[in-house]
Write a protein that holds these residues in place. Structure first.
Motif, PDB file in Angstrom:
ATOM      1  N   GLN A 161       0.825  -1.224   0.000  1.00  0.00           N
ATOM      2  CA  GLN A 161       0.000   0.000   0.000  1.00  0.00           C
ATOM      3  C   GLN A 161       0.855   1.268   0.000  1.00  0.00           C
ATOM      4  OE1 GLN A 161      -0.065  -2.492   2.018  1.00  0.00           O
ATOM      5  NE2 GLN A 161      -0.189  -1.990   4.199  1.00  0.00           N
ATOM      6  N   GLU A 162       2.015   1.204   0.660  1.00  0.00           N
ATOM      7  CA  GLU A 162       2.887   2.394   0.668  1.00  0.00           C
ATOM      8  C   GLU A 162       3.423   2.630  -0.742  1.00  0.00           C
ATOM      9  OE1 GLU A 162       6.972   4.198   2.705  1.00  0.00           O
ATOM     10  OE2 GLU A 162       6.422   2.123   3.141  1.00  0.00           O
ATOM     11  N   MET A 163       3.747   1.528  -1.400  1.00  0.00           N
ATOM     12  CA  MET A 163       4.298   1.630  -2.749  1.00  0.00           C
ATOM     13  C   MET A 163       3.280   2.277  -3.689  1.00  0.00           C
ATOM     14  SD  MET A 163       6.256  -1.367  -4.679  1.00  0.00           S
ATOM     15  CE  MET A 163       6.084  -1.643  -6.413  1.00  0.00           C
ATOM     16  N   THR A 164       2.033   1.821  -3.618  1.00  0.00           N
ATOM     17  CA  THR A 164       1.041   2.361  -4.560  1.00  0.00           C
ATOM     18  C   THR A 164       0.692   3.801  -4.258  1.00  0.00           C
ATOM     19  OG1 THR A 164      -0.580   1.175  -3.241  1.00  0.00           O
ATOM     20  CG2 THR A 164      -0.028   0.215  -5.348  1.00  0.00           C
ATOM     21  N   SER A 165       0.713   4.177  -2.967  1.00  0.00           N
ATOM     22  CA  SER A 165       0.328   5.561  -2.677  1.00  0.00           C
ATOM     23  C   SER A 165       1.401   6.548  -3.131  1.00  0.00           C
ATOM     24  CB  SER A 165       0.063   5.733  -1.187  1.00  0.00           C
ATOM     25  OG  SER A 165       1.272   5.535  -0.486  1.00  0.00           O
ATOM     26  N   ALA A 166       2.678   6.127  -3.134  1.00  0.00           N
ATOM     27  CA  ALA A 166       3.755   7.084  -3.425  1.00  0.00           C
ATOM     28  C   ALA A 166       4.100   7.175  -4.897  1.00  0.00           C
ATOM     29  CB  ALA A 166       4.997   6.686  -2.657  1.00  0.00           C
ATOM     30  N   LEU A 167       3.758   6.140  -5.669  1.00  0.00           N
ATOM     31  CA  LEU A 167       4.223   6.121  -7.050  1.00  0.00           C
ATOM     32  C   LEU A 167       3.183   6.675  -8.012  1.00  0.00           C
ATOM     33  CD1 LEU A 167       5.944   2.618  -7.270  1.00  0.00           C
ATOM     34  CD2 LEU A 167       6.959   4.814  -6.778  1.00  0.00           C
ATOM     35  N   PRO A 168       3.661   7.267  -9.119  1.00  0.00           N
ATOM     36  CA  PRO A 168       2.710   7.707 -10.148  1.00  0.00           C
ATOM     37  C   PRO A 168       1.974   6.477 -10.689  1.00  0.00           C
ATOM     38  CG  PRO A 168       5.002   8.063 -10.862  1.00  0.00           C
ATOM     39  CD  PRO A 168       5.046   7.597  -9.455  1.00  0.00           C
ATOM     40  N   PRO A 169       0.709   6.646 -11.115  1.00  0.00           N
ATOM     41  CA  PRO A 169      -0.135   5.502 -11.488  1.00  0.00           C
ATOM     42  C   PRO A 169       0.538   4.502 -12.433  1.00  0.00           C
ATOM     43  CG  PRO A 169      -1.383   7.542 -11.611  1.00  0.00           C
ATOM     44  CD  PRO A 169       0.002   7.925 -11.225  1.00  0.00           C
ATOM     45  N   SER A 170       1.268   5.008 -13.457  1.00  0.00           N
ATOM     46  CA  SER A 170       1.818   4.081 -14.453  1.00  0.00           C
ATOM     47  C   SER A 170       3.000   3.275 -13.910  1.00  0.00           C
ATOM     48  CB  SER A 170       2.266   4.845 -15.685  1.00  0.00           C
ATOM     49  OG  SER A 170       3.408   5.609 -15.363  1.00  0.00           O
ATOM     50  N   CYS A 171       3.455   3.603 -12.684  1.00  0.00           N
ATOM     51  CA  CYS A 171       4.609   2.879 -12.137  1.00  0.00           C
ATOM     52  C   CYS A 171       4.222   1.972 -10.971  1.00  0.00           C
ATOM     53  CB  CYS A 171       5.667   3.861 -11.643  1.00  0.00           C
ATOM     54  SG  CYS A 171       6.244   4.979 -12.905  1.00  0.00           S
ATOM     55  N   GLN A 172       2.926   1.919 -10.642  1.00  0.00           N
ATOM     56  CA  GLN A 172       2.526   1.178  -9.445  1.00  0.00           C
ATOM     57  C   GLN A 172       2.590  -0.330  -9.639  1.00  0.00           C
ATOM     58  OE1 GLN A 172      -1.274   2.862  -8.481  1.00  0.00           O
ATOM     59  NE2 GLN A 172      -0.380   4.788  -7.780  1.00  0.00           N
ATOM     60  N   GLU A 173       2.366  -0.751 -10.857  1.00  0.00           N
ATOM     61  CA  GLU A 173       2.388  -2.175 -11.169  1.00  0.00           C
ATOM     62  C   GLU A 173       3.862  -2.594 -11.364  1.00  0.00           C
ATOM     63  OE1 GLU A 173       1.859  -5.818 -12.285  1.00  0.00           O
ATOM     64  OE2 GLU A 173       0.098  -4.642 -11.643  1.00  0.00           O
ATOM     65  N   PRO A 174       4.399  -3.538 -10.535  1.00  0.00           N
ATOM     66  CA  PRO A 174       5.831  -3.863 -10.607  1.00  0.00           C
ATOM     67  C   PRO A 174       6.333  -4.199 -12.019  1.00  0.00           C
ATOM     68  CG  PRO A 174       4.857  -4.933  -8.712  1.00  0.00           C
ATOM     69  CD  PRO A 174       3.732  -4.277  -9.442  1.00  0.00           C
ATOM     70  N   LEU A 175       5.491  -4.909 -12.808  1.00  0.00           N
ATOM     71  CA  LEU A 175       5.931  -5.272 -14.155  1.00  0.00           C
ATOM     72  C   LEU A 175       6.131  -4.028 -15.015  1.00  0.00           C
ATOM     73  CD1 LEU A 175       6.562  -7.395 -16.294  1.00  0.00           C
ATOM     74  CD2 LEU A 175       4.136  -7.506 -16.847  1.00  0.00           C
ATOM     75  N   ASN A 176       5.191  -3.094 -14.899  1.00  0.00           N
ATOM     76  CA  ASN A 176       5.284  -1.839 -15.636  1.00  0.00           C
ATOM     77  C   ASN A 176       6.535  -1.064 -15.260  1.00  0.00           C
ATOM     78  OD1 ASN A 176       3.724  -0.748 -17.614  1.00  0.00           O
ATOM     79  ND2 ASN A 176       1.938  -0.465 -16.292  1.00  0.00           N
ATOM     80  N   LEU A 177       6.783  -1.025 -13.959  1.00  0.00           N
ATOM     81  CA  LEU A 177       7.928  -0.273 -13.451  1.00  0.00           C
ATOM     82  C   LEU A 177       9.231  -0.880 -13.960  1.00  0.00           C
ATOM     83  CD1 LEU A 177       8.845   2.034 -11.554  1.00  0.00           C
ATOM     84  CD2 LEU A 177       9.072   0.331  -9.760  1.00  0.00           C
ATOM     85  N   ILE A 178       9.362  -2.210 -13.859  1.00  0.00           N
ATOM     86  CA  ILE A 178      10.586  -2.874 -14.322  1.00  0.00           C
ATOM     87  C   ILE A 178      10.773  -2.652 -15.826  1.00  0.00           C
ATOM     88  CG2 ILE A 178      11.377  -5.206 -14.951  1.00  0.00           C
ATOM     89  CD1 ILE A 178      12.493  -4.620 -12.321  1.00  0.00           C
ATOM     90  N   ALA A 179       9.672  -2.701 -16.589  1.00  0.00           N
ATOM     91  CA  ALA A 179       9.772  -2.488 -18.043  1.00  0.00           C
ATOM     92  C   ALA A 179      10.257  -1.073 -18.335  1.00  0.00           C
ATOM     93  CB  ALA A 179       8.424  -2.741 -18.702  1.00  0.00           C
ATOM     94  N   LYS A 180       9.720  -0.099 -17.591  1.00  0.00           N
ATOM     95  CA  LYS A 180      10.162   1.293 -17.795  1.00  0.00           C
ATOM     96  C   LYS A 180      11.634   1.458 -17.454  1.00  0.00           C
ATOM     97  CE  LYS A 180       6.021   4.036 -17.364  1.00  0.00           C
ATOM     98  NZ  LYS A 180       5.583   5.387 -17.136  1.00  0.00           N
TER      99      LYS A 180
END
Length: 436
Positions: A161-180
């Motif tokens: 929950q801390e991760m999702t609240s702090a990150l911009p929407p497109s980076c909240q999903e770990p797969l998306n973030l790693i791809a970016k």
């Protein structure tokens, strides 16, 4: 962005950066600190995890046993970035996550405690592409594996929950973030252009690729400097090269497709202008060299210098004049021979091989290019060590003409070169006064 730059939509390429005013060759266009960075795993024992300096001996973090520092000062300064990472590393011991997982985690820590200078940058992180939709299933699977590793790595330290609240929407999903992260990170290199780490510089990820770019990136520690290597007109797009430009068109294009998911249509790719020269020489003879290269790469990775040099000597004498020095495979092999001779302290042999590479480097890096400058510098240092003072001075001078453009006057490498030229000058003066 810097005063002379603006974001724009580049025809056929999406987001890009263009000049709003004239930019002169050699001008520092932009400099940036990373939003997040980390030393490469394979160099974690040789490079300070705070200032990214290579050192023979480093202090090791007593808790995670992975991070290493020049001294107590670097260790203290690194602590605010390292303390969360330290817990995560300890939770996985003896396993160490990959560079991209560590970088993604550092990015999350940076976003959870933003510093005052990060607001301008974050705006573009959101805009970065993850390219997931254009990836092969196999590549997606690889990234999913990294994403689960990232979640496991962070469990102790960052609840979901801390991760999702702090990150911009497109980076909240770990797969998306790693791809970016994997599509947009930059390799951080040292003064000799050897890889030492990876970093995220969001604004600079907007720069598009060209195989003959008008800008180059060099590093001072983790600070990235973007410099123009040609004069750039207002409204002209600024470009960098994402890949090593000393390779065949099809290899560059394949790498760009695999890693960055686009097909390059730059002038150099469309004309394939250097391919013929890179493949010059007898076909069956150069295929000997091409087939031997992967084995040589392995010997180099194992630091088996003796075997590497013997193989290079044998192959280079076998092909002889059937394949010219400009041939890509011969050039790579000659470069391996330089490295091996230096490691084995065979200075005469190293300088002989080094000099053979220079005409090809001049041809393949026609603009002032850091790779050409550093190669000249290496040869100059060998000549100087062997007391070929006049040759060394001449080589250093050629290197300086390039490095002052690509690195600027106040970069440590430029200062080092000026110092070397002064030493040669003094030695030549002493020599001429003693011979009178």
């Amino acid at each position: 962005m810097a005063p002379k730059l603006q974001q724009f939509v580049s025809p056929g390429k999406g987001n890009g950066v263009q000049a709003t005013a004239s930019i002169r060759r050699g001008e520092l266009v932009y400099s940036a600190k990373p939003l997040a960075s980390c030393v490469s795993n394979k160099l974690s024992k040789e490079v300070c995890h705070h200032c990214f300096t290579r050192r023979e001996t480093l202090l090791r973090c007593s808790q995670c046993k992975m991070a290493r520092y020049c001294n107590i000062t670097c260790q203290k300064r690194a602590w605010c970035d390292h303390k969360r990472e330290c817990k995560c590393l300890r939770s996985l011991l003896p396993r160490i996550p990959t560079d991209s997982v560590r970088l993604a985690a550092r990015l999350i820590f940076a976003l959870l405690s933003p510093s005052e200078n990060s607001s301008e940058e974050l705006y573009t992180l959101e805009e970065h592409e993850s390219h997931l939709s254009s990836m092969s299933e196999q590549k997606k699977q690889g990234l999913s594996h990294l994403a689960s590793m990232l979640q496991l790595y962070l469990t102790q330290e960052v609840p979901v929950q801390e991760m999702t609240s702090a990150l911009p929407p497109s980076c909240q999903e770990p797969l998306n973030l790693i791809a970016k992260v994997t599509c947009n990170c930059f390799t951080i290199s040292d003064g000799e252009l050897q890889e030492i780490g990876v970093g995220l510089y969001p604004s600079l990820s907007l720069l598009n690729h060209d195989c003959r770019p008008n800008c180059v990136m060099v590093f001072e520690g983790t600070n990235l400097q973007l410099r123009a290597v040609r004069d750039i007109n207002p409204e002209e797009e600024l470009t960098i090269s994402y890949v090593e430009t000393l390779s065949l068109t099809e290899d560059r294009q394949r790498q760009l497709e695999d890693q960055y998911h686009f097909t390059c249509h730059c002038q150099r790719c469309d004309s394939q202008d250097t391919d013929r020269l890179m493949l010059s020489g007898k076909e069956e003879t150069q295929s000997l060299l091409k087939e031997a290269l992967p084995k040589l790469e392995d010997l180099k990775a194992e630091s088996n210098w003796q075997a590497l040099l013997e193989n290079c000597r044998h192959l280079l004498s076998t092909v002889g004049g059937d394949v010219p020095e400009e041939n890509l495979y011969k050039l790579r092999m000659t470069d391996h021979a330089v490295d091996a001779s230096i490691q084995l302290e065979l200075w005469e042999e190293a300088v002989g091989y080094g000099k053979k590479t220079l005409p090809a480097y001049r041809q393949y890096y026609p603009d002032p290019h850091p790779v050409h400058g550093v190669q000249l510098m290496r040869v100059g240092k060998l000549q100087h060590y062997l007391e070929h003072i006049k040759d060394a001075f001449d080589t250093f001078r050629q290197a300086y003409e390039i490095i002052k453009v690509t690195h600027g006057d106040d970069h440590p490498l430029t200062a080092d070169l000026l110092m070397k030229m002064k030493e040669c000058h003094t030695e030549m003066d002493q020599h001429s006064s003693s011979s009178h």
